[in-house]
Design a protein around this motif. Structure first.
Motif, PDB file in Angstrom:
ATOM      1  N   GLY A 153       0.814  -1.075   0.066  1.00  0.00           N
ATOM      2  CA  GLY A 153       0.060  -0.055   0.006  1.00  0.00           C
ATOM      3  C   GLY A 153       0.924   1.162  -0.158  1.00  0.00           C
ATOM      4  N   LEU A 154       0.683   2.332  -0.680  1.00  0.00           N
ATOM      5  CA  LEU A 154       1.271   3.414  -0.986  1.00  0.00           C
ATOM      6  C   LEU A 154       0.424   4.430  -0.462  1.00  0.00           C
ATOM      7  CD1 LEU A 154       4.113   3.506  -2.019  1.00  0.00           C
ATOM      8  CD2 LEU A 154       3.083   4.545  -4.037  1.00  0.00           C
ATOM      9  N   VAL A 155       0.835   5.657   0.400  1.00  0.00           N
ATOM     10  CA  VAL A 155       0.397   6.785   0.413  1.00  0.00           C
ATOM     11  C   VAL A 155       1.432   7.848   0.193  1.00  0.00           C
ATOM     12  CG1 VAL A 155      -0.422   8.589   2.324  1.00  0.00           C
ATOM     13  CG2 VAL A 155      -1.338   6.029   2.434  1.00  0.00           C
ATOM     14  N   VAL A 156       1.025   8.614  -0.546  1.00  0.00           N
ATOM     15  CA  VAL A 156       2.010  10.088  -1.026  1.00  0.00           C
ATOM     16  C   VAL A 156       1.154  11.227  -0.660  1.00  0.00           C
ATOM     17  CG1 VAL A 156       0.732   9.877  -3.606  1.00  0.00           C
ATOM     18  CG2 VAL A 156       3.285  10.870  -3.037  1.00  0.00           C
ATOM     19  N   GLY A 157       2.139  12.094  -0.063  1.00  0.00           N
ATOM     20  CA  GLY A 157       1.678  13.471   0.228  1.00  0.00           C
ATOM     21  C   GLY A 157       1.410  14.537  -0.872  1.00  0.00           C
ATOM     22  N   GLY A 158       1.087  15.522  -0.528  1.00  0.00           N
ATOM     23  CA  GLY A 158       0.701  16.569  -1.760  1.00  0.00           C
ATOM     24  C   GLY A 158       1.531  17.963  -1.717  1.00  0.00           C
ATOM     25  N   GLY A 159       2.561  17.974  -0.744  1.00  0.00           N
ATOM     26  CA  GLY A 159       3.332  19.177  -0.510  1.00  0.00           C
ATOM     27  C   GLY A 159       4.237  19.706  -1.503  1.00  0.00           C
ATOM     28  N   ASN A 160       4.317  18.789  -2.550  1.00  0.00           N
ATOM     29  CA  ASN A 160       5.116  19.341  -3.735  1.00  0.00           C
ATOM     30  C   ASN A 160       4.200  20.171  -4.764  1.00  0.00           C
ATOM     31  OD1 ASN A 160       3.674  16.883  -4.056  1.00  0.00           O
ATOM     32  ND2 ASN A 160       4.363  16.784  -6.181  1.00  0.00           N
ATOM     33  N   ILE A 161       3.017  20.351  -4.428  1.00  0.00           N
ATOM     34  CA  ILE A 161       1.770  21.304  -5.273  1.00  0.00           C
ATOM     35  C   ILE A 161       1.058  22.016  -4.103  1.00  0.00           C
ATOM     36  CG2 ILE A 161      -0.164  21.093  -6.775  1.00  0.00           C
ATOM     37  CD1 ILE A 161       0.928  17.957  -7.478  1.00  0.00           C
ATOM     38  N   PHE A 162       0.403  21.694  -3.025  1.00  0.00           N
ATOM     39  CA  PHE A 162      -0.309  22.662  -2.323  1.00  0.00           C
ATOM     40  C   PHE A 162      -0.383  21.935  -0.938  1.00  0.00           C
ATOM     41  CE2 PHE A 162      -2.889  23.759  -6.296  1.00  0.00           C
ATOM     42  CZ  PHE A 162      -2.179  24.971  -6.430  1.00  0.00           C
ATOM     43  N   ARG A 163      -0.248  22.659   0.015  1.00  0.00           N
ATOM     44  CA  ARG A 163      -0.322  22.316   1.544  1.00  0.00           C
ATOM     45  C   ARG A 163      -1.532  23.308   1.864  1.00  0.00           C
ATOM     46  NH1 ARG A 163       4.980  21.239   2.578  1.00  0.00           N
ATOM     47  NH2 ARG A 163       5.473  19.097   2.663  1.00  0.00           N
ATOM     48  N   GLY A 164      -2.726  22.721   2.613  1.00  0.00           N
ATOM     49  CA  GLY A 164      -3.727  23.736   3.105  1.00  0.00           C
ATOM     50  C   GLY A 164      -3.137  24.581   4.066  1.00  0.00           C
ATOM     51  N   ALA A 165      -2.228  24.529   4.925  1.00  0.00           N
ATOM     52  CA  ALA A 165      -1.594  25.405   5.992  1.00  0.00           C
ATOM     53  C   ALA A 165      -0.962  26.413   5.203  1.00  0.00           C
ATOM     54  CB  ALA A 165      -0.623  24.768   6.939  1.00  0.00           C
ATOM     55  N   GLY A 166      -0.177  26.242   4.211  1.00  0.00           N
ATOM     56  CA  GLY A 166       0.402  27.250   3.410  1.00  0.00           C
ATOM     57  C   GLY A 166      -0.298  28.196   2.705  1.00  0.00           C
ATOM     58  N   THR A 175     -10.952  25.027   2.051  1.00  0.00           N
ATOM     59  CA  THR A 175     -10.429  24.846   0.572  1.00  0.00           C
ATOM     60  C   THR A 175      -9.042  24.578   0.205  1.00  0.00           C
ATOM     61  OG1 THR A 175     -12.362  26.515   0.425  1.00  0.00           O
ATOM     62  CG2 THR A 175     -10.774  26.263  -1.293  1.00  0.00           C
ATOM     63  N   GLY A 176      -8.345  25.132   1.404  1.00  0.00           N
ATOM     64  CA  GLY A 176      -6.697  24.922   0.856  1.00  0.00           C
ATOM     65  C   GLY A 176      -6.437  23.420   1.115  1.00  0.00           C
ATOM     66  N   ASP A 177      -7.100  22.881   2.228  1.00  0.00           N
ATOM     67  CA  ASP A 177      -6.828  21.243   2.670  1.00  0.00           C
ATOM     68  C   ASP A 177      -7.595  20.495   1.353  1.00  0.00           C
ATOM     69  OD1 ASP A 177      -5.258  21.513   4.728  1.00  0.00           O
ATOM     70  OD2 ASP A 177      -7.134  21.466   5.968  1.00  0.00           O
ATOM     71  N   HIS A 178      -8.633  20.826   0.908  1.00  0.00           N
ATOM     72  CA  HIS A 178      -9.336  20.328  -0.404  1.00  0.00           C
ATOM     73  C   HIS A 178      -8.280  20.235  -1.488  1.00  0.00           C
ATOM     74  CE1 HIS A 178     -13.769  20.630   1.267  1.00  0.00           C
ATOM     75  NE2 HIS A 178     -13.175  19.912   1.732  1.00  0.00           N
ATOM     76  N   PRO A 213     -10.421  17.521   5.922  1.00  0.00           N
ATOM     77  CA  PRO A 213      -9.635  18.873   6.280  1.00  0.00           C
ATOM     78  C   PRO A 213      -8.828  18.560   7.558  1.00  0.00           C
ATOM     79  CG  PRO A 213     -11.657  19.406   6.263  1.00  0.00           C
ATOM     80  CD  PRO A 213     -11.919  18.035   6.063  1.00  0.00           C
ATOM     81  N   PHE A 214      -7.844  19.335   7.951  1.00  0.00           N
ATOM     82  CA  PHE A 214      -6.780  19.390   9.115  1.00  0.00           C
ATOM     83  C   PHE A 214      -6.183  18.063   9.734  1.00  0.00           C
ATOM     84  CE2 PHE A 214     -10.840  22.081   9.447  1.00  0.00           C
ATOM     85  CZ  PHE A 214     -10.104  23.491   9.415  1.00  0.00           C
ATOM     86  N   PHE A 215      -6.207  17.298   8.410  1.00  0.00           N
ATOM     87  CA  PHE A 215      -5.371  16.123   8.631  1.00  0.00           C
ATOM     88  C   PHE A 215      -4.047  15.773   7.802  1.00  0.00           C
ATOM     89  CE2 PHE A 215      -9.331  14.852  10.801  1.00  0.00           C
ATOM     90  CZ  PHE A 215      -8.750  13.811  11.911  1.00  0.00           C
TER      91      PHE A 215
END
Ligand code: UDP
Length: 243
Positions: free
Chosen positions: A53-66, A76-79, A142-144
């Protein structure tokens, strides 16, 4: 790297790496060379029968906190961040399929035209059939973070080991890229990670691992063959477990 006849210690694993790992030399987004390299490592694990199983983040494109820091509504940012993980998952699926690895992206947010919905029983069936499953869109909430999504999915699918890929070869007492006195730590308990505020995964993810006794190994994803050594049960990187 071939397994040299040694039997793997783990049958089912969940690998998490952050979106930033995919940036490579392109500065933003997805470097196809990095995706190809990761796919080759995973192809070898799949070939020797490891259920992945693989989980990949998304920080190379968008992070909600940023995005929230510059004024956007946080949810909306988290979405947007979760949708970024879907893009990364599709890039990985594409690279894996080109290598002949059967693969399914399952999203925690329904986007049926693009990939399957996440359904636990179906995910387990895919794994049993030798298909690599990429869990996209984090937890769907969101928020996770995708760290928490990784521990959640690992527990749900009954993974025997959660593997967190990083830029350094394990956990250090401080950031070794900034502090030359940082000490490498080869074994830790979950509570030590929390008490010492070590940057392993976010606290929610560590608590999930602790409460479900899911061992976690942190390793350097740039070391060729390291993943194969890990599934053989070798002491690569740092092990966080019940001590
Ligand atoms: N995200 C979210 N819920 C989740 C997982 C992720 O809202 O369950 C959003 C959040 O905005 C996060 C972004 O998706 O910043 C990308 O995930 P993450 O920051 O974990 O990616 P990484 O740092 O691992 O690349």
């Amino acid at each position: 790297m071939p397994l040299d006849g040694g039997k793997p210690k783990y049958r089912r694993i969940l690998l998490k790496f952050s979106g930033e790992a995919l940036i490579g030399e392109v500065g933003y987004g997805i470097d196809p060379k990095v995706v190809q390299q990761i796919a080759l490592e995973l192809q070898e694990l799949n070939r020797i029968g490891i259920e992945i199983g693989l989980v990949v983040g998304g920080g190379n494109i968008f992070r909600g906190a940023g995005l929230a820091a510059v004024g956007m509504d946080r949810v909306t940012g988290d979405h947007m961040g979760m949708l970024a993980t879907v893009m990364n998952a599709l890039a990985l699926q594409d690279a894996l399929e080109r290598l002949g690895v059967f693969c399914r992206v399952m999203s925690a947010i329904r986007i049926n035209e693009v990939c399957e919905d996440y359904l636990r029983r179906r995910a387990i069936r895919h794994l049993e059939k030798g298909r690599l499953v990429i869990f996209a869109a984090g937890t769907g909430n969101p928020f996770f973070t995708t760290d928490t999504a990784a521990s959640l999915r690992a527990i749900e699918i009954g993974a025997e080991l959660l593997i967190k890929a990083t830029k350094v070869d394990g956990v250090y007492s401080a950031d070794p890229l900034v502090n030359s006195d940082a000490q490498f730590i080869s074994r830790l308990s979950y509570d030590q990670v929390i008490e010492r505020k070590l940057a392993v995964m976010d606290t929610t993810a560590i608590i999930m691992c602790r409460d479900h006794s899911l061992p976690l190994r942190v390793f350097d994803m740039h070391k060729a063959g390291a993943l194969t050594h890990i599934v053989k049960g070798e002491d690569v990187g740092t092990l966080v477990s019940r001590e």
